[in-house]
Scaffold this motif. Structure first.
Motif, PDB file in Angstrom:
ATOM      1  N   LEU A  59      -6.891   2.945   2.787  1.00  0.00           N
ATOM      2  CA  LEU A  59      -6.338   2.305   1.598  1.00  0.00           C
ATOM      3  C   LEU A  59      -6.024   0.838   1.877  1.00  0.00           C
ATOM      4  O   LEU A  59      -6.340  -0.035   1.065  1.00  0.00           O
ATOM      5  N   ALA A 106       0.841   4.059  -2.885  1.00  0.00           N
ATOM      6  CA  ALA A 106       0.625   5.485  -2.600  1.00  0.00           C
ATOM      7  C   ALA A 106       1.742   6.353  -3.178  1.00  0.00           C
ATOM      8  O   ALA A 106       1.514   7.522  -3.489  1.00  0.00           O
ATOM      9  N   HIS A 153      -5.843  -2.891  -7.155  1.00  0.00           N
ATOM     10  CA  HIS A 153      -4.750  -2.027  -6.694  1.00  0.00           C
ATOM     11  C   HIS A 153      -3.398  -2.625  -7.080  1.00  0.00           C
ATOM     12  O   HIS A 153      -2.500  -1.913  -7.543  1.00  0.00           O
ATOM     13  N   TYR A 212      -7.677  -2.329  -0.090  1.00  0.00           N
ATOM     14  CA  TYR A 212      -6.675  -2.807  -1.035  1.00  0.00           C
ATOM     15  C   TYR A 212      -7.029  -4.194  -1.565  1.00  0.00           C
ATOM     16  O   TYR A 212      -7.373  -5.090  -0.807  1.00  0.00           O
ATOM     17  N   PHE A 236      -2.187  10.203  -2.811  1.00  0.00           N
ATOM     18  CA  PHE A 236      -2.222   9.805  -1.410  1.00  0.00           C
ATOM     19  C   PHE A 236      -1.083  10.430  -0.620  1.00  0.00           C
ATOM     20  O   PHE A 236       0.013  10.621  -1.139  1.00  0.00           O
ATOM     21  N   THR A 255       0.828  -1.207   0.000  1.00  0.00           N
ATOM     22  CA  THR A 255       0.000   0.000   0.000  1.00  0.00           C
ATOM     23  C   THR A 255       0.861   1.254   0.000  1.00  0.00           C
ATOM     24  O   THR A 255       0.561   2.222  -0.704  1.00  0.00           O
TER      25      THR A 255
END
Length: 127
Positions: A95, A72, A103, A99, A84, A68
């Protein structure tokens, strides 16, 4: 042509790619991750996989959090700004909770821009 302006323009040091994400019914833009962000991601995954004190679920969650953060660091808006803020814990928690495979596919598009060969860790260490 002003070379200084070209070199210092926003995202001039990054390859970028724009593509359609059918699941979100939108076009998205990504940039290749900074080598530092990618290196941290690889090291985090490596460290987590070797930690025998963690359950598989804990490892999975740590790996999702690491992915993540890298996600971002790659998704940008039409103006080249990161969407982000990785320093915003609430934003990152949201997030992480949402996720999924879409993603990951988006992140993979950003990683393709790095043009890594067979060993991502060695390639990241070179950069």
């Amino acid at each position: 042509m002003n070379l200084k302006k070209i070199i210092t323009a926003k995202n001039s040091g990054f390859r970028t790619k724009e593509f359609q994400v059918a699941e979100w019914n939108t076009t998205i833009c990504v940039r290749e991750p900074l080598h530092i962000d990618f290196y941290r991601y690889v090291k985090s995954i490596e460290k987590t996989s070797k930690d025998d004190s963690l359950t598989e679920q804990e490892k999975d969650l740590l790996n999702i959090k690491a992915e993540t953060l890298l996600f971002a660091a790659t998704v940008i808006d039409k103006n080249g700004n990161l969407i982000f803020n990785s320093n915003d814990s609430k934003e990152m928690e949201a997030l992480v909770e949402s996720y999924g495979p879409v993603h990951t596919r988006v992140l993979n598009k950003a990683l393709e821009l790095i043009e890594l060969n067979n060993d991502p860790l060695k390639e990241a260490e070179k950069k």
